[in-house]
Design a protein around this motif. Structure first.
Motif, PDB file in Angstrom:
ATOM      1  N   MET A   1       5.052  45.316  22.699  1.00 14.71           N
ATOM      2  CA  MET A   1       4.585  45.514  21.636  1.00 14.71           C
ATOM      3  C   MET A   1       6.285  45.420  20.697  1.00 14.71           C
ATOM      4  SD  MET A   1       2.249  45.552  19.271  1.00 14.71           S
ATOM      5  CE  MET A   1       2.327  45.445  17.398  1.00 14.71           C
ATOM      6  N   ALA A   2       6.988  46.263  20.923  1.00 18.45           N
ATOM      7  CA  ALA A   2       8.133  46.215  19.778  1.00 18.45           C
ATOM      8  C   ALA A   2       9.012  44.749  20.297  1.00 18.45           C
ATOM      9  CB  ALA A   2       9.124  47.739  20.906  1.00 18.45           C
ATOM     10  N   ALA A   3       8.920  44.403  22.008  1.00 19.49           N
ATOM     11  CA  ALA A   3      10.213  42.932  21.671  1.00 19.49           C
ATOM     12  C   ALA A   3       8.961  42.693  20.844  1.00 19.49           C
ATOM     13  CB  ALA A   3       9.642  43.009  22.993  1.00 19.49           C
ATOM     14  N   LYS A   4       7.788  41.593  20.816  1.00 18.25           N
ATOM     15  CA  LYS A   4       7.364  40.874  20.169  1.00 18.25           C
ATOM     16  C   LYS A   4       6.856  41.105  18.271  1.00 18.25           C
ATOM     17  CE  LYS A   4       2.597  38.609  19.500  1.00 18.25           C
ATOM     18  NZ  LYS A   4       1.547  38.791  19.507  1.00 18.25           N
ATOM     19  N   GLN A   5       7.865  42.420  18.070  1.00 16.77           N
ATOM     20  CA  GLN A   5       7.636  42.431  16.502  1.00 16.77           C
ATOM     21  C   GLN A   5       9.344  42.113  16.234  1.00 16.77           C
ATOM     22  OE1 GLN A   5       7.445  46.288  14.306  1.00 16.77           O
ATOM     23  NE2 GLN A   5       5.634  46.490  14.864  1.00 16.77           N
ATOM     24  N   PHE A   6       9.783  42.394  17.094  1.00 13.69           N
ATOM     25  CA  PHE A   6      11.541  42.099  17.019  1.00 13.69           C
ATOM     26  C   PHE A   6      11.498  40.926  17.032  1.00 13.69           C
ATOM     27  CE2 PHE A   6      15.457  40.997  18.872  1.00 13.69           C
ATOM     28  CZ  PHE A   6      16.128  41.756  17.829  1.00 13.69           C
ATOM     29  N   ALA A   7      11.009  40.140  18.025  1.00 14.42           N
ATOM     30  CA  ALA A   7      11.610  38.428  17.688  1.00 14.42           C
ATOM     31  C   ALA A   7      11.210  38.354  16.786  1.00 14.42           C
ATOM     32  CB  ALA A   7      10.820  38.172  19.558  1.00 14.42           C
ATOM     33  N   SER A   8       9.436  38.856  15.716  1.00 18.02           N
ATOM     34  CA  SER A   8       8.710  37.745  15.112  1.00 18.02           C
ATOM     35  C   SER A   8      10.058  38.481  13.386  1.00 18.02           C
ATOM     36  CB  SER A   8       7.691  38.759  14.446  1.00 18.02           C
ATOM     37  OG  SER A   8       6.357  37.656  15.558  1.00 18.02           O
ATOM     38  N   MET A   9      10.575  39.772  13.436  1.00 18.99           N
ATOM     39  CA  MET A   9      11.336  40.155  12.996  1.00 18.99           C
ATOM     40  C   MET A   9      12.166  39.213  13.174  1.00 18.99           C
ATOM     41  SD  MET A   9      11.324  44.067  12.502  1.00 18.99           S
ATOM     42  CE  MET A   9       9.373  44.639  11.744  1.00 18.99           C
ATOM     43  N   PHE A  10      13.309  38.848  14.026  1.00 17.14           N
ATOM     44  CA  PHE A  10      14.792  37.723  14.025  1.00 17.14           C
ATOM     45  C   PHE A  10      14.236  36.610  13.364  1.00 17.14           C
ATOM     46  CE2 PHE A  10      17.406  35.528  16.811  1.00 17.14           C
ATOM     47  CZ  PHE A  10      18.241  36.327  16.544  1.00 17.14           C
ATOM     48  N   THR A  11      13.445  35.656  13.471  1.00 16.49           N
ATOM     49  CA  THR A  11      13.349  34.952  13.438  1.00 16.49           C
ATOM     50  C   THR A  11      13.324  34.561  12.547  1.00 16.49           C
ATOM     51  OG1 THR A  11      12.030  33.961  15.458  1.00 16.49           O
ATOM     52  CG2 THR A  11      11.208  32.639  13.388  1.00 16.49           C
ATOM     53  N   ALA A  12      12.355  35.365  11.749  1.00 22.57           N
ATOM     54  CA  ALA A  12      12.246  35.582   9.885  1.00 22.57           C
ATOM     55  C   ALA A  12      13.960  35.863   9.384  1.00 22.57           C
ATOM     56  CB  ALA A  12      11.003  36.959   9.672  1.00 22.57           C
ATOM     57  N   GLN A  13      14.881  37.143   9.990  1.00 21.14           N
ATOM     58  CA  GLN A  13      16.032  37.342   9.351  1.00 21.14           C
ATOM     59  C   GLN A  13      16.460  35.967   9.928  1.00 21.14           C
ATOM     60  OE1 GLN A  13      17.021  39.216   7.860  1.00 21.14           O
ATOM     61  NE2 GLN A  13      15.792  41.012   8.176  1.00 21.14           N
ATOM     62  N   VAL A  14      16.362  34.603  10.416  1.00 17.02           N
ATOM     63  CA  VAL A  14      17.136  33.475  10.862  1.00 17.02           C
ATOM     64  C   VAL A  14      17.058  33.005   9.658  1.00 17.02           C
ATOM     65  CG1 VAL A  14      17.326  32.185  12.346  1.00 17.02           C
ATOM     66  CG2 VAL A  14      17.657  34.047  13.432  1.00 17.02           C
ATOM     67  N   LYS A  15      15.356  32.897   9.325  1.00 15.20           N
ATOM     68  CA  LYS A  15      15.345  31.337   8.794  1.00 15.20           C
ATOM     69  C   LYS A  15      15.687  32.307   6.890  1.00 15.20           C
ATOM     70  CE  LYS A  15      10.944  30.380  11.155  1.00 15.20           C
ATOM     71  NZ  LYS A  15       9.712  29.898  11.045  1.00 15.20           N
ATOM     72  N   MET A  16      15.407  33.198   6.900  1.00  9.90           N
ATOM     73  CA  MET A  16      15.835  33.865   5.575  1.00  9.90           C
ATOM     74  C   MET A  16      17.496  33.479   5.052  1.00  9.90           C
ATOM     75  SD  MET A  16      13.562  37.597   5.658  1.00  9.90           S
ATOM     76  CE  MET A  16      14.389  38.091   4.529  1.00  9.90           C
ATOM     77  N   MET A  17      17.996  33.382   6.635  1.00  8.78           N
ATOM     78  CA  MET A  17      19.466  33.327   6.314  1.00  8.78           C
ATOM     79  C   MET A  17      20.656  32.066   6.062  1.00  8.78           C
ATOM     80  SD  MET A  17      22.836  34.609   8.326  1.00  8.78           S
ATOM     81  CE  MET A  17      22.659  36.374   7.814  1.00  8.78           C
ATOM     82  N   PHE A  18      19.740  31.358   7.323  1.00  7.49           N
ATOM     83  CA  PHE A  18      20.714  30.081   7.089  1.00  7.49           C
ATOM     84  C   PHE A  18      20.010  29.255   6.323  1.00  7.49           C
ATOM     85  CE2 PHE A  18      21.669  32.549  11.498  1.00  7.49           C
ATOM     86  CZ  PHE A  18      22.869  31.996  11.513  1.00  7.49           C
ATOM     87  N   ARG A  19      18.595  29.655   5.658  1.00  8.30           N
ATOM     88  CA  ARG A  19      17.989  28.254   4.593  1.00  8.30           C
ATOM     89  C   ARG A  19      18.862  29.070   3.160  1.00  8.30           C
ATOM     90  NH1 ARG A  19      11.418  28.901   5.471  1.00  8.30           N
ATOM     91  NH2 ARG A  19      11.703  27.307   7.580  1.00  8.30           N
TER      92      ARG A  19
END
Length: 372
Positions: A1-19
């Motif tokens: 659960m924690a790993a899945k939550q971390f992966a979702s947050m990581f993906t969102a952060q990548v999009k927020m930053m590099f866009r």
């Protein structure tokens, strides 16, 4: 659960930053511009050889003055204006108009006599004046020994050694300092989007979900780590191909120093964001921390050039050890066998862990308060 939550947050952060185009400018192009400016100002000036322009007056030519004149003309760092001797008044005029650094008046008689050195009072304490005076004193001492038929008892043997390769230059020192500064600023200023999310109410909505704020902050720090890799790569390319910087890479030292340092500065940015209610407050804290460390952590000049009473401060700042770690990994090609390297890693780790824990506690307390 924690790993899945971390992966979702990581993906969102990548999009927020590099866009965000501003991220690219402030974290990549601005450090490159800053590095180029400092390289041009300090790097180019540091590699130019020392030269002093002098005038020589010989009011009463004799054998001693002719011998000294010949020796002065053979010193490569001296450029004798007009190529020969001039009158004392002409030399003084050049001194007053700062056309020459010094006027040397040769002895008026053979045997016991003196050599005059006339300089501009405004430049009396300058490096050129001190260098001319020192060279002239050495020349006179050698002439005295030769006249007395004596041999010097003691001489100076100078040898320069370094913990790095012999070809390390100031450009290499400055390049690694700028890399450390750029990565540190990326971490310190990179958490501003969290404050922006709070301002827009997104953070409050996130707190109302099962999302763990600690994982959110950790994902943001990992994304910053990725940006740091890009920063090192681009700045190194500019330093090597535009300014001829020479690298001696120790990958193990570089990876350890970079990962620990980048995470530590991201954790500090996370801490600042936890206390900041507005973006202005966050930028104020980040700017104070950045400015303090920029000039006291050996980014542009060695720490030992600071006044003695101030040298205790750099020993407490994480950027000092991060910059040193970057230099160990990029130009000195050592570090892992050095106790000072691991001491620096320990201090950066302490800064990072303490900052992250305090930031998480503050976010958690605010989250609890928001749900009451």
């Amino acid at each position: 659960m924690a790993a899945k939550q971390f992966a979702s947050m990581f993906t969102a952060q990548v999009k927020m930053m590099f866009r965000d185009k501003q991220v690219w400018f402030w974290n990549l192009f601005f450090p490159i511009i800053l590095m180029v400016l400092f390289m041009v100002i300090f790097g180019g000036g540091g590699s130019s050889p020392f030269k002093a322009t002098i005038a020589v007056a010989d009011p009463s030519p004799n054998a001693s003055s002719s011998a000294l004149l010949g020796q002065l003309q053979q010193i490569p760092v001296f450029e004798v204006k007009s190529g020969g001797t001039v009158s004392i008044q002409q030399g003084k005029d050049w001194i007053q108009s700062e056309e020459v650094d010094a006027l040397i008046v040769l002895p008026e008689q053979e045997g016991v006599s003196e050599v005059g050195l006339i300089v501009n009072r405004a430049n009396e304490g300058g490096a050129s004046t001190q260098a001319v005076s020192s060279i002239l004193n050495t020349l006179i001492q050698q002439a005295n020994l030769a006249a007395a038929g004596a041999t010097a008892t003691y001489t100076v043997s100078m040898e320069s050694i370094s913990t790095a390769a012999d070809d390390v230059q100031y450009e290499d020192f400055l390049l690694t300092g700028m890399i450390g500064l750029a990565v540190a600023q990326g971490g310190l200023f990179g958490m501003v989007e969290i404050v922006d999310m709070r301002k827009r109410g997104l953070l409050k909505r996130l707190r109302m979900t099962p999302a763990r704020m600690g994982l959110f902050g950790l994902a943001s720090m990992i994304v910053r780590l990725m940006l740091g890799v890009i920063q090192i790569f681009c700045l190194t390319l500019v330093g090597v191909f535009a300014f001829g910087a020479t690298l001696h890479v120790n990958l193990f030292s570089l990876l350890i120093a970079f990962i620990v340092g980048a995470l530590a500065f991201s954790a500090m940015g996370y801490l600042f964001s936890s206390f900041s209610k507005t973006m202005e407050a966050y930028m104020g804290m980040a700017n104070i921390a950045s400015m303090l460390m920029m000039f006291l952590s050996g980014v542009f000049f060695p720490v030992n050039t600071l006044p003695d009473w101030l040298q205790i401060v750099p020993q407490l700042l994480p950027l000092t050890y991060f910059v040193d770690g970057m230099r160990d990994g990029l130009i000195y090609a050592n570090g892992v066998l050095s106790g000072s390297f691991w001491m620096g890693v320990a201090i950066m780790s302490t800064w990072g862990i303490v900052s992250y824990l305090i930031g998480s506690i503050v976010y958690k307390s605010k989250s609890n308060a928001a749900t009451r």
